[in-house]
Motif scaffolding. Structure first.
Motif, PDB file in Angstrom:
ATOM      1  N   LEU A 119      -7.157  42.396  46.086  1.00  7.89           N
ATOM      2  CA  LEU A 119      -7.235  43.074  44.794  1.00  7.89           C
ATOM      3  C   LEU A 119      -8.234  44.214  44.851  1.00  7.89           C
ATOM      4  O   LEU A 119      -9.366  44.042  45.299  1.00  7.89           O
ATOM      5  CB  LEU A 119      -7.668  42.064  43.717  1.00  7.89           C
ATOM      6  CG  LEU A 119      -8.014  42.621  42.326  1.00  7.89           C
ATOM      7  CD1 LEU A 119      -6.790  43.237  41.660  1.00  7.89           C
ATOM      8  CD2 LEU A 119      -8.602  41.509  41.443  1.00  7.89           C
ATOM      9  N   ILE A 169      -9.837  46.535  41.914  1.00  4.55           N
ATOM     10  CA  ILE A 169      -9.869  46.547  40.456  1.00  4.55           C
ATOM     11  C   ILE A 169     -10.999  47.428  39.950  1.00  4.55           C
ATOM     12  O   ILE A 169     -12.063  47.493  40.560  1.00  4.55           O
ATOM     13  CB  ILE A 169      -9.978  45.105  39.905  1.00  4.55           C
ATOM     14  CG1 ILE A 169      -9.720  45.055  38.405  1.00  4.55           C
ATOM     15  CG2 ILE A 169     -11.298  44.465  40.297  1.00  4.55           C
ATOM     16  CD1 ILE A 169      -9.467  43.646  37.869  1.00  4.55           C
ATOM     17  N   ALA A 187      -5.425  47.569  40.327  1.00  2.00           N
ATOM     18  CA  ALA A 187      -5.452  47.517  38.864  1.00  2.00           C
ATOM     19  C   ALA A 187      -6.616  48.337  38.328  1.00  2.00           C
ATOM     20  O   ALA A 187      -7.764  48.120  38.704  1.00  2.00           O
ATOM     21  CB  ALA A 187      -5.574  46.070  38.403  1.00  2.00           C
ATOM     22  N   GLY A 188      -6.292  49.277  37.464  1.00  7.90           N
ATOM     23  CA  GLY A 188      -7.341  50.073  36.841  1.00  7.90           C
ATOM     24  C   GLY A 188      -6.802  51.384  36.311  1.00  7.90           C
ATOM     25  O   GLY A 188      -5.664  51.755  36.563  1.00  7.90           O
ATOM     26  N   MET A 232      -8.413  40.379  32.590  1.00  5.75           N
ATOM     27  CA  MET A 232      -9.039  40.373  33.918  1.00  5.75           C
ATOM     28  C   MET A 232      -8.721  39.100  34.695  1.00  5.75           C
ATOM     29  O   MET A 232      -8.492  39.151  35.900  1.00  5.75           O
ATOM     30  CB  MET A 232     -10.554  40.508  33.795  1.00  5.75           C
ATOM     31  CG  MET A 232     -10.976  41.785  33.122  1.00  5.75           C
ATOM     32  SD  MET A 232     -10.773  43.164  34.199  1.00  5.75           S
ATOM     33  CE  MET A 232     -12.447  43.674  34.327  1.00  5.75           C
ATOM     34  N   PHE A 271      -5.685  39.040  37.083  1.00  5.90           N
ATOM     35  CA  PHE A 271      -5.813  39.779  38.338  1.00  5.90           C
ATOM     36  C   PHE A 271      -6.700  39.027  39.334  1.00  5.90           C
ATOM     37  O   PHE A 271      -6.321  38.836  40.494  1.00  5.90           O
ATOM     38  CB  PHE A 271      -6.354  41.183  38.058  1.00  5.90           C
ATOM     39  CG  PHE A 271      -5.395  42.006  37.238  1.00  5.90           C
ATOM     40  CD1 PHE A 271      -4.415  42.762  37.855  1.00  5.90           C
ATOM     41  CD2 PHE A 271      -5.433  41.980  35.852  1.00  5.90           C
ATOM     42  CE1 PHE A 271      -3.504  43.504  37.104  1.00  5.90           C
ATOM     43  CE2 PHE A 271      -4.539  42.714  35.091  1.00  5.90           C
ATOM     44  CZ  PHE A 271      -3.563  43.473  35.726  1.00  5.90           C
ATOM     45  N   TYR A 272      -7.864  38.608  38.877  1.00 10.08           N
ATOM     46  CA  TYR A 272      -8.774  37.895  39.779  1.00 10.08           C
ATOM     47  C   TYR A 272      -8.175  36.571  40.255  1.00 10.08           C
ATOM     48  O   TYR A 272      -8.312  36.205  41.420  1.00 10.08           O
ATOM     49  CB  TYR A 272     -10.128  37.645  39.106  1.00 10.08           C
ATOM     50  CG  TYR A 272     -10.990  38.877  39.038  1.00 10.08           C
ATOM     51  CD1 TYR A 272     -11.621  39.379  40.174  1.00 10.08           C
ATOM     52  CD2 TYR A 272     -11.188  39.558  37.838  1.00 10.08           C
ATOM     53  CE1 TYR A 272     -12.410  40.512  40.121  1.00 10.08           C
ATOM     54  CE2 TYR A 272     -11.982  40.689  37.776  1.00 10.08           C
ATOM     55  CZ  TYR A 272     -12.590  41.170  38.921  1.00 10.08           C
ATOM     56  OH  TYR A 272     -13.371  42.290  38.873  1.00 10.08           O
ATOM     57  N   SER A 289     -17.947  45.521  39.498  1.00  8.73           N
ATOM     58  CA  SER A 289     -16.729  44.912  40.042  1.00  8.73           C
ATOM     59  C   SER A 289     -17.047  43.849  41.091  1.00  8.73           C
ATOM     60  O   SER A 289     -16.381  42.816  41.158  1.00  8.73           O
ATOM     61  CB  SER A 289     -15.809  45.979  40.641  1.00  8.73           C
ATOM     62  OG  SER A 289     -15.335  46.845  39.636  1.00  8.73           O
TER      63      SER A 289
END
Length: 195
Positions: free
Chosen positions: A59, A61, A92-93, A126, A129-130, A148
């Protein structure tokens, strides 16, 4: 006084400000334990993005900015796929000028096993994603502090980042993440392969 998050940031601050050391106060960046929602299971999060149980998901992010090294991550990911065909990349962002909206999505189409979500991520999102990820890769080209990295560790995800600044103080190589040499894509590949 000026407050900074890390002793390793002092030389960088001194490049910009002529500041005596007695005016510098170090206050460590806090973690995010208990701040973010975290009730989504790994399985549910992976299903949302179409990842399999055997996939190794990396990931990236946070805001998408040039200094965050996404080009290095794309290069490393392509190399890594040659040895590990089950790796996946989740980006992701929100892109920030000069990076145009949809530019990362368009670029990612050139690579297999890459998923991009180009938008601001609300706090309650969040966890998806994590929890879908096995590790968080933050290939900064320069950095003073990183929320992050602390978010990744707060979600119990190892962080992969360059051996620079405060990252060396937070990431214990081989324990809560993996460090690599700044600007060295081959070193980044090796760090990712340690997963």
């Amino acid at each position: 006084k000026i407050h900074i998050h890390s002793e390793k940031s002092i030389p960088e601050v001194q490049k910009v400000l002529d500041l005596p050391l007695e005016k510098v106060q170090i206050i460590s960046h806090g973690n995010y334990l208990g701040v973010n929602h975290n009730y989504v299971s790994r399985n549910s999060a992976r299903q949302r993005f179409g990842f399999g149980e055997e996939d190794i998901v990396f990931l990236f992010i946070g805001q998408i900015r040039p200094y965050k090294g996404l080009d290095d991550l794309f290069s490393a990911f392509v190399d890594l796929q040659q040895t590990y065909p089950n790796v996946r990349l989740l980006i992701a962002g929100n892109p920030v000028h000069p990076i145009r909206k949809e530019a990362i999505t368009a670029r990612a189409r050139l690579f297999r096993n890459t998923t991009v979500v180009e938008q601001h991520l609300p706090d309650e999102e969040m966890q998806w994603f994590y929890n879908a990820a096995d590790a968080v890769v933050l290939p900064y080209r320069q950095i003073l502090t990183s929320g992050s990295v602390l978010n990744a560790l707060s979600f119990s995800r190892p962080a992969i980042a360059p051996r620079v600044g405060m990252l060396e103080e937070i990431i214990r190589d081989g324990e809560n993440g993996f460090l690599y040499e700044l600007g060295d894509v081959k070193s980044l590949v090796k760090a990712m392969a340690r997963m």
